[in-house]
Design an enzyme around this catalytic site. Structure first.
Site, PDB file in Angstrom:
ATOM      1  N   HIS A 453       0.423  -1.343  -0.086  1.00  0.00           N
ATOM      2  CA  HIS A 453      -0.130  -0.262   0.458  1.00  0.00           C
ATOM      3  C   HIS A 453       0.783   0.711  -0.387  1.00  0.00           C
ATOM      4  O   HIS A 453       0.548   1.944  -0.628  1.00  0.00           O
ATOM      5  CB  HIS A 453      -1.009  -0.278   1.196  1.00  0.00           C
ATOM      6  CG  HIS A 453      -2.109  -0.697   0.997  1.00  0.00           C
ATOM      7  ND1 HIS A 453      -3.041  -1.504   1.853  1.00  0.00           N
ATOM      8  CD2 HIS A 453      -2.230  -1.230  -0.230  1.00  0.00           C
ATOM      9  CE1 HIS A 453      -3.929  -1.948   1.332  1.00  0.00           C
ATOM     10  NE2 HIS A 453      -3.949  -2.353   0.029  1.00  0.00           N
ATOM     11  N   GLU A 688     -24.674   5.906  -8.883  1.00  0.00           N
ATOM     12  CA  GLU A 688     -23.223   4.704  -7.910  1.00  0.00           C
ATOM     13  C   GLU A 688     -23.581   3.445  -8.090  1.00  0.00           C
ATOM     14  O   GLU A 688     -23.219   2.230  -7.484  1.00  0.00           O
ATOM     15  CB  GLU A 688     -23.141   5.696  -6.294  1.00  0.00           C
ATOM     16  CG  GLU A 688     -22.522   6.374  -6.635  1.00  0.00           C
ATOM     17  CD  GLU A 688     -21.929   7.053  -5.510  1.00  0.00           C
ATOM     18  OE1 GLU A 688     -20.794   7.390  -4.874  1.00  0.00           O
ATOM     19  OE2 GLU A 688     -22.981   7.590  -4.596  1.00  0.00           O
ATOM     20  N   ASP A 712     -17.422   3.795  -6.373  1.00  0.00           N
ATOM     21  CA  ASP A 712     -18.612   2.675  -5.942  1.00  0.00           C
ATOM     22  C   ASP A 712     -19.461   1.372  -7.125  1.00  0.00           C
ATOM     23  O   ASP A 712     -20.193   0.665  -6.573  1.00  0.00           O
ATOM     24  CB  ASP A 712     -19.981   3.809  -4.964  1.00  0.00           C
ATOM     25  CG  ASP A 712     -19.575   4.019  -4.347  1.00  0.00           C
ATOM     26  OD1 ASP A 712     -19.036   3.073  -3.143  1.00  0.00           O
ATOM     27  OD2 ASP A 712     -19.757   5.215  -3.231  1.00  0.00           O
ATOM     28  N   CYS A 759     -17.365  11.797 -11.619  1.00  0.00           N
ATOM     29  CA  CYS A 759     -16.363  11.890 -10.878  1.00  0.00           C
ATOM     30  C   CYS A 759     -15.850  11.315 -10.027  1.00  0.00           C
ATOM     31  O   CYS A 759     -15.487  11.283  -8.899  1.00  0.00           O
ATOM     32  CB  CYS A 759     -17.509  12.612  -9.560  1.00  0.00           C
ATOM     33  SG  CYS A 759     -18.641  11.874  -9.202  1.00  0.00           S
TER      34      CYS A 759
HETATM   35  C1  PEP Z   1     -17.509   7.481  -6.283  1.00  0.00           C
HETATM   36  O1  PEP Z   1     -18.130   6.489  -6.155  1.00  0.00           O
HETATM   37  O2  PEP Z   1     -17.074   6.996  -7.792  1.00  0.00           O
HETATM   38  C2  PEP Z   1     -17.609   8.787  -5.953  1.00  0.00           C
HETATM   39  C3  PEP Z   1     -16.801   9.678  -6.914  1.00  0.00           C
HETATM   40  O3  PEP Z   1     -17.644   9.144  -4.791  1.00  0.00           O
HETATM   41  P1  PEP Z   1     -16.868   8.375  -3.429  1.00  0.00           P
HETATM   42  O4  PEP Z   1     -16.054   7.933  -4.002  1.00  0.00           O
HETATM   43  O5  PEP Z   1     -17.312   9.546  -2.305  1.00  0.00           O
HETATM   44  O6  PEP Z   1     -17.509   7.349  -2.855  1.00  0.00           O
HETATM   45 MG    MG Z   2     -18.561   6.922  -4.137  1.00  0.00          MG
END
Ligand code: PEP
Ligand code: MG
Length: 798
Positions: A453, A688, A712, A759
């Site tokens: 890691h 997600e 996610d 995102c």
């Molecule tokens: C995702 O799940 O891709 C996301 C942007 O949210 P987080 O990483 O904060 O769960």
């Molecule tokens: Mg997420």
């Protein structure tokens, strides 16, 4: 040669699909009938445009027409009515997924396949997505190869290990199909690693369905006059890394050949080159402290209390570290610390510690005994990945011990002056790499591996690292000049003036490239054909927002509001939240700001929010589910946001949505608090969960935008926890299944004039950006540090 017509509601989507198809199809004629002219760029299809496109590329060999949504089919059918009978007989409407179908059809057309073969291959491309909910398939079942009954006599076989990260993805698959088009042989390929059945090597889809990735062994069987040539050509293709460029930035884990004489060889753990003064990390480990307590029986209740308190404090520290890493380097790097948090609760660790406490051991000793039980089998494993996990157990233990004897952990005084330092150690703990001072330019370790890691975090932070250098590293004293070549996997101690000059030049070149990207960072990013893609930033605080603007972000695509809620004993009140959100909105001066409502839950517990323990926190009460279950918390946040929305433009986004009911309930709560204030905001959802993606057509008319959280989404698509290193091979957001879901969201959104962002980490992945843009993604939201690079990548696209 068969030609193609792409009919889409969106010009951008059609252009993207055509660009991808041309990669596979070379000079295959492709015409587009996409979007409407009145008003220019409007979403829709027009039968006359389809007709004109067919005429434009008409060929006696035939025309295959691919369409995106339902009314595109209607337009294409209408266009056929206008063709004379002879021409109509040579045009086929393909019942195929738009993007995959176009790629598969182009690859077939390029090798001179008949219209029937082109259409069959395009239509089979749908199976690659594997998302038909009624047919869950295992990797062994997905390859639907052309069955070969008994291998013909004289079959030649050879096994190859795939050298490139993506293995047999679309481009190598197309090359294989093309290569075989001139050879006479019956050829099948089998993924030996996954135990799949033989697939017909002339079918692009069958090859893709092998799921063959780096390190997998594939077996090629060829029978017929050209069998030997087939194997030779496969061999050559493998030697060429399957046509992929050498993997820059990937974990090489190998020692490269071009090593200057006298170099200390190791493992290329994190790419890049750096020069600095060696500095050994001297830790006054809490372990020594722990041992000094040995042999004195303890009061079990008192020691238990000490241990519990230390565990709770370590939990807070690690959670804070996870947040810091998520903001600085992205969620997947932070997942390492989520795994550390779950180690604190490991039932085996707890049970063993409890046993030791009841036998009279101190909290320190109990913890170390318990950790040893967990770490020793890992440390002795033959599997490098498992050995690397022992370091995680030790890191967590050190953090708890540090809480038990806070004075024992020496804080490293590394940033006293700005001398560039190469930090050297036996091995690094992940938590140490996560908190490196700015003047540490590289890492070197006697031991450790590229799958630790610590190595993953070094790569995330862009810090060059060479690990596994061995005892020779100990000959380097503090203050010696070191050159660390994280690309080649070696270290140069006391380098000659010539070598220093050579590396100084390499560093200068890299700097120049970075500067060029940086200089253009504040300009909008558009592809060479003029498609504009917003590049926004993921932030978690006001400081992040400042950094995002400095780095050239067009706006904020994801503001993780969790930071305000963590590490405290009571939730922030409306006033505090209002000021925190307002400060960021004011800073952005009208640029787009997408605020995600509280995304915590079982996997990100909050001290002040008493939640029942869940067996499966990632499938539990998290994200919007939690907010709907605790309206008193949610309403306060919504009210604070509504007040900001009265003064600044605002996008509010709900995380972890899986049903229309959840989204509607969230919207209703927003309206309830916003209406009395007269506040207005664009409302959107994160995609997600597979359920949200598969219902995109239902959400699209109601939401203002979508943002795909690929971190996610990937974990739920593959049912593989995102922070679990043993499942890292399943955590592949660049898999066709995930891309197929993104495509679906884009199509649904665009059909209703809505935009789509990505995102999750995938948005910053240079390999994935061309595909995301081609699928129609309108915005990429990435860590501030990645903005310039992502914009540069977009500008290079066709
Ligand atoms: C995702 O799940 O891709 C996301 C942007 O949210 P987080 O990483 O904060 O769960
Ligand atoms: Mg997420």
């Amino acid at each position: 040669m068969v030609s193609l017509v792409l009919v889409s509601h969106s010009r951008a989507l059609a252009e993207g699909a055509a660009a991808l198809a041309r990669e596979m199809g070379g000079d295959v004629p492709i015409a587009l009938a996409a979007g409407l002219d009145d008003p220019p760029g409007a979403i829709g299809t027009d039968a006359m445009k389809v007709l004109a496109a067919i005429e434009q590329v008409y060929s006696e060999d035939g025309v295959a027409v691919l369409m995106d949504l339902g009314s595109a089919v209607l337009s294409a059918e209408t266009a056929l009515e206008f063709l004379d009978e002879e021409r109509r007989a040579r045009v086929r409407l393909c019942n195929a997924p738009f993007v995959e179908g176009a790629i598969a059809a182009a690859a077939q057309a390029r090798i001179g396949a008949s219209l029937e073969q082109v259409v069959a291959e395009a239509e089979a491309a749908g199976r690659d997505k594997g998302i038909a909910p009624q047919q869950p398939r295992s990797p062994h079942e997905v390859a639907e190869p052309t069955p070969l009954a008994v291998p013909p006599e004289g079959t030649l076989k050879a096994q190859f290990t795939l050298p490139n990260v993506l293995g047999i993805h679309a481009r190598p698959a197309a090359r294989i199909v093309q290569m075989l088009s001139t050879l006479q042989a019956e050829v099948t390929v089998r993924n030996v690693t996954l135990g799949s059945a033989p697939a017909n090597a002339r079918s692009l889809n069958a090859l893709l369905l092998l799921g063959a990735r780096k390190g997998h062994v594939v077996e090629v069987s060829a029978a017929g006059p050209d069998a030997a040539r087939v194997l030779d050509q496969f061999q050559a293709l493998i030697a060429e890394n399957l046509g992929d460029p050498p993997e820059e930035g990937a974990t090489t884990g190998v020692v490269l050949a071009a090593v200057p004489e006298g170099a200390l060889k190791g493992i290329a753990a994190s790419p890049g080159v750096a020069m600095g003064k060696a500095h050994w990390l001297h830790r006054a480990t809490p372990q020594a402290q722990a041992e000094s307590h040995a042999n004195t029986p303890r009061n079990a209740a008192h020691e238990r209390q000490r241990l519990e308190r230390a565990l709770a404090q370590a939990r807070e520290r690690i959670a804070a570290l996870s947040e810091h890493v998520a903001r600085a380097h992205g969620a997947s790097a932070a997942a390492i610390f989520q795994a550390h948090l779950s180690l604190l609760d490991d039932p085996a660790l707890r049970a063993e510690a409890e046993r030791a406490l009841s036998e009279g051991f101190s909290a320190e000793q109990a913890l170390q005994r318990a950790a040893a039980q967990l770490a020793e089998p890992l440390a002795q494993s033959e599997d490098a990945l498992l050995r690397a996990r022992a370091a995680d157990v030790n890191d967590v233990v050190q953090q708890v011990l540090a809480q038990l004897a806070p004075s024992a952990l020496e804080e490293h005084q590394l940033s006293a002056d700005n001398t560039p330092l190469v930090l050297c150690a036996e091995a690094f703990a992940p938590s140490e790499v996560a908190r490196l001072p700015a003047n540490v330019v590289a890492l070197c370790a006697v031991g450790d591996s590229a799958v630790s890691h610590a190595a993953i975090l070094a790569r995330a932070a862009g810090v060059p690292a060479v690990f596994g250098v061995g005892e020779a590293l100990r000959t380097v004293g503090d203050g010696h000049t070191l050159i660390v070549d994280g690309d080649g996997g070696f270290v140069l101690a006391a380098p000659s003036a010539t070598l220093q000059a050579h590396y100084a030049e390499r560093l200068a070149q890299r700097d120049q490239q970075r500067r060029a990207a940086q200089q253009a960072a504040h300009l909008p990013a558009q592809t060479r054909s003029g498609k504009r893609v917003e590049v926004a930033a993921n932030i978690g605080s006001l400081e992040d927002a400042q950094r995002a603007l400095e780095q050239g972000a067009d706006g904020v695509g994801l503001f993780r509001t969790e930071f305000l809620f963590l590490d405290r004993t009571a939730p922030p009140d409306e006033e505090e939240q209002y000021h925190a959100y307002r400060a960021i909105a004011a800073l952005l001066q009208g640029r787009r700001l997408v605020v995600r409502t509280l995304d915590v839950g079982g996997d990100k517990p909050l001290a002040w929010l008493a939640l029942p323990k869940e067996n499966n926190p990632f499938l539990g009460l998290r994200g919007l589910r939690l907010c709907l279950a605790r309206p008193e918390v949610f309403q306060v946040q919504l009210r604070a946001l509504a007040r900001v929305a009265c003064e600044f433009p605002l996008h509010v986004m709900f995380p972890m949505v899986s049903t229309l009911e959840e989204w509607r309930a969230a919207r209703a709560m927003w309206e309830e608090v916003a209406a009395p204030l007269g506040a207005r905001a664009a409302l959107g959802i994160m995609v997600e969960t597979p359920a949200a993606a598969l219902q995109a057509e239902l959400f699209a008319p109601e939401v203002d935008f979508f943002s795909v959280g690929t971190n996610d989404l990937t974990q739920y698509v593959f049912a593989a926890e995102r922070g679990n290193p043993a499942l890292a091979h399943l955590n592949d957001a660049f898999h066709p299944v995930v891309l197929a879901l993104i495509e679906r969201v884009c199509q649904a959104a665009h059909a209703h004039g809505k935009w789509v962002g990505v995102c999750g980490e995938l948005g910053a992945d240079t390999r994935a950006i061309p595909a995301l843009v081609a699928l129609g993604v309108d915005e990429l939201s990435v860590a501030p540090a990645a903005v310039a690079r992502v914009k540069q990548t977009i500008r290079a696209l066709p």
